[in-house]
Scaffold this active site. Structure first.
Site, PDB file in Angstrom:
ATOM      1  N   ARG A 132       0.872  -1.183   0.000  1.00 57.94           N
ATOM      2  CA  ARG A 132       0.000   0.000   0.000  1.00 57.94           C
ATOM      3  C   ARG A 132       0.897   1.217   0.000  1.00 57.94           C
ATOM      4  NH1 ARG A 132       2.527   1.821   3.747  1.00 57.94           N
ATOM      5  NH2 ARG A 132       1.079   3.541   3.755  1.00 57.94           N
ATOM      6  N   GLY A 133       0.274   2.400  -0.080  1.00 57.67           N
ATOM      7  CA  GLY A 133       1.046   3.638  -0.246  1.00 57.67           C
ATOM      8  C   GLY A 133       1.078   3.971  -1.736  1.00 57.67           C
ATOM      9  N   ALA A 134       0.807   5.237  -2.055  1.00 57.23           N
ATOM     10  CA  ALA A 134       0.572   5.614  -3.454  1.00 57.23           C
ATOM     11  C   ALA A 134       1.714   5.233  -4.411  1.00 57.23           C
ATOM     12  CB  ALA A 134       0.262   7.114  -3.527  1.00 57.23           C
ATOM     13  N   ARG A 192      -7.571  -0.099  -6.359  1.00 59.04           N
ATOM     14  CA  ARG A 192      -7.736   1.018  -5.422  1.00 59.04           C
ATOM     15  C   ARG A 192      -7.865   2.297  -6.254  1.00 59.04           C
ATOM     16  NH1 ARG A 192      -4.102   1.278  -0.280  1.00 59.04           N
ATOM     17  NH2 ARG A 192      -6.017   2.214   0.504  1.00 59.04           N
ATOM     18  N   GLN A 249      -1.635   2.389  10.088  1.00 59.18           N
ATOM     19  CA  GLN A 249      -0.359   2.481   9.362  1.00 59.18           C
ATOM     20  C   GLN A 249       0.696   3.246  10.173  1.00 59.18           C
ATOM     21  OE1 GLN A 249      -3.365   3.071   8.017  1.00 59.18           O
ATOM     22  NE2 GLN A 249      -3.439   2.619   5.833  1.00 59.18           N
ATOM     23  N   ASP A 276      -2.045  11.077  -1.809  1.00 61.38           N
ATOM     24  CA  ASP A 276      -2.419  10.016  -2.759  1.00 61.38           C
ATOM     25  C   ASP A 276      -2.807  10.579  -4.108  1.00 61.38           C
ATOM     26  OD1 ASP A 276      -2.908   8.745   0.041  1.00 61.38           O
ATOM     27  OD2 ASP A 276      -2.701   7.108  -1.410  1.00 61.38           O
ATOM     28  N   ASN A 313      -5.458  12.432   0.898  1.00 59.12           N
ATOM     29  CA  ASN A 313      -4.480  11.638   1.656  1.00 59.12           C
ATOM     30  C   ASN A 313      -5.246  10.856   2.715  1.00 59.12           C
ATOM     31  OD1 ASN A 313      -1.700  10.876   2.158  1.00 59.12           O
ATOM     32  ND2 ASN A 313      -1.866  11.994   4.083  1.00 59.12           N
ATOM     33  N   LYS A 314      -4.536  10.063   3.455  1.00 58.49           N
ATOM     34  CA  LYS A 314      -5.149   9.195   4.469  1.00 58.49           C
ATOM     35  C   LYS A 314      -6.164   9.948   5.325  1.00 58.49           C
ATOM     36  CE  LYS A 314      -4.794   5.752   4.825  1.00 58.49           C
ATOM     37  NZ  LYS A 314      -5.802   4.929   4.109  1.00 58.49           N
TER      38      LYS A 314
HETATM   39  O1  MRU Z   1      -4.357   3.296   2.449  1.00 58.93           O
HETATM   40  P1  MRU Z   1      -2.879   3.511   2.280  1.00 58.93           P
HETATM   41  O2  MRU Z   1      -2.073   2.934   3.395  1.00 58.93           O
HETATM   42  O3  MRU Z   1      -2.395   3.074   0.934  1.00 58.93           O
HETATM   43  O4  MRU Z   1      -2.706   5.092   2.364  1.00 58.93           O
HETATM   44  C1  MRU Z   1      -1.447   5.667   2.206  1.00 58.93           C
HETATM   45  C2  MRU Z   1      -1.424   7.134   2.382  1.00 58.93           C
HETATM   46  O5  MRU Z   1      -2.427   7.765   2.582  1.00 58.93           O
HETATM   47  C3  MRU Z   1      -0.109   7.821   2.237  1.00 58.93           C
HETATM   48  O6  MRU Z   1      -0.058   8.996   2.998  1.00 58.93           O
HETATM   49  C4  MRU Z   1       0.098   8.194   0.761  1.00 58.93           C
HETATM   50  O7  MRU Z   1      -0.111   7.083  -0.062  1.00 58.93           O
HETATM   51  C5  MRU Z   1       1.439   8.727   0.502  1.00 58.93           C
HETATM   52  S1  MRU Z   1       2.670   7.463   0.630  1.00 58.93           S
HETATM   53  C6  MRU Z   1       4.133   8.104   0.182  1.00 58.93           C
END
Ligand code: MRU
Length: 363
Positions: free
Chosen positions: A50-52, A95, A202, A243, A253-254
């Site tokens: 996970r993570g963009a 996603r 996370q 994201d 973002n999250k």
């Molecule tokens: O749901 P996730 O864990 O994929 O969400 C991740 C985030 O919101 C991060 O802040 C974002 O992807 C930036 S990661 C460099």
């Protein structure tokens, strides 16, 4: 033990893709082995990875995996394009919010189009090379983000962050966490406060794991403690990842990020977003148009599979929220810091295709 500073590795010997399984960190460092693009799609959907930026790399490697076995790759160019579209759609649908995934698929499509008539094994090599380049490039971009971000701080900082934006969420080094790493290495970080990041944790599970491994002074708080922490004067700036950044700077973002932005605004603190160019989506005009993923209610009613709410509890579980650009002090990118007015600055720096083409990014 996972020995890499990246969450995903292409294994050259047997052409499989290894990922550290982020669902079980910090308690277990399991490895998930993807052998097909369907495996990669499953891994993205279920948060193995996970993570963009990281899911962008995974999607690119997924495409390469789909073209690994010559016997399943159509020879006819039109059939090949149709096959690619099917693969890409499967990966895209995993996603919806992080634009890095669509961006990476776009890069893979351009490679396909450039080598549409190539023999299958040659095409596979081109696609694999592109996926690996996306991965290598992201690390360089993050180091640049770290460099530009660090320039914003003259005094040792007390930071507040959310979610995981470190090497686990990228190809390596991290975005917001990359800035934090750079500051720490330069003696410009006093402490970083990490929101646990309900519901998926996370912050608690992944960011604390990364920071403690590196000796970065980090303190975990629950999300609801952020207000009191700031009110007590214990934070000098808020720093998050992204994201998807829309054309006007509105940033998904999250979930919980918007709350931190409002908090920073109320208390007159800078609110910084750190992200590579692959997160900037000039095709989406503003935050209203960013698709926000809603995830399973079980993530809210359960913590690590233990139920915490009465059975049948109604739940709303958006995985992300949108921070309006007015609340963002600056966006730290690999091309430099985008200050206010953010919509105009983004237009100036990111609207010409040459600015965003990979060749212009890495010399
Ligand atoms: O749901 P996730 O864990 O994929 O969400 C991740 C985030 O919101 C991060 O802040 C974002 O992807 C930036 S990661 C460099």
């Amino acid at each position: 033990m996972w020995p890499y500073e990246t969450p995903i590795v292409w294994q050259a010997e047997d052409h499989t893709v290894w990922m550290i399984d982020q669902r079980y960190l910090p308690h277990r460092e399991d490895i998930y082995v993807a052998r097909s693009y369907e495996d990669v799609a499953w891994a993205i959907r279920t948060m193995v990875i996970r993570g963009a930026p990281a899911i962008g790399v995974a999607a690119a490697m997924g495409v390469a995996l789909a073209f690994r076995d010559a016997s399943t790759v159509p020879v006819d160019p039109a059939a090949r394009q149709a096959y690619f579209r099917r693969v890409a759609e499967t990966l895209r649908q995993t996603r919806p919010t992080a634009v890095n995934l669509t961006w990476a698929l776009g890069r893979m499509e351009r490679v396909l189009e450039a080598h549409l008539d190539a023999p299958p094994d040659e095409l596979f090599r081109y696609l694999r090379t592109e996926a690996l380049e996306i991965q290598v490039e992201d690390v360089v971009l993050n180091q640049r983000i770290g460099e530009y971000g660090a320039q914003l701080f003259q005094e040792p900082a007390y930071l507040l962050t959310i979610c995981n934006t470190g090497f686990l969420a990228t190809a390596g080094y991290g975005t917001a966490a990359g800035v934090i790493r750079t500051l720490w290495r330069r003696g410009l970080l006093e402490r970083v406060y990490v929101c646990e990041t309900r519901p998926y944790l996370q912050g608690a599970r992944l960011t604390m794991w990364e920071f403690l491994r590196e000796g970065i002074p980090a303190t975990l708080i629950t999300d609801g403690m952020a207000g009191f922490l700031v009110q007590r004067g214990m934070v000098s700036a808020v720093l998050t990842g992204a994201d998807r950044i829309a054309r006007n700077g509105d940033t998904a973002n999250k979930v919980g990020t918007y709350t931190l932005a409002v908090l920073a605004h109320y208390h007159g603190l800078p609110f910084y977003v750190a992200a590579p160019y692959s997160t900037i989506d000039m095709a989406t005009p503003d935050g209203i148009h960013i698709p926000i993923e809603e995830r399973d209610s079980r993530e809210v009613t359960h913590v690590m599979e233990v139920p915490i709410a009465p059975e049948g509890t109604p739940v709303w579980n958006p995985a992300f929220d949108v921070t309006p650009h007015e609340l963002i002090t600056a966006i730290i990118t690999d091309q430099g810091v985008i200050g206010r007015p953010i919509p105009e600055e983004l237009a100036r720096r990111f609207s010409t295709p040459a600015n965003v083409a990979p060749a212009a990014r890495l010399e």
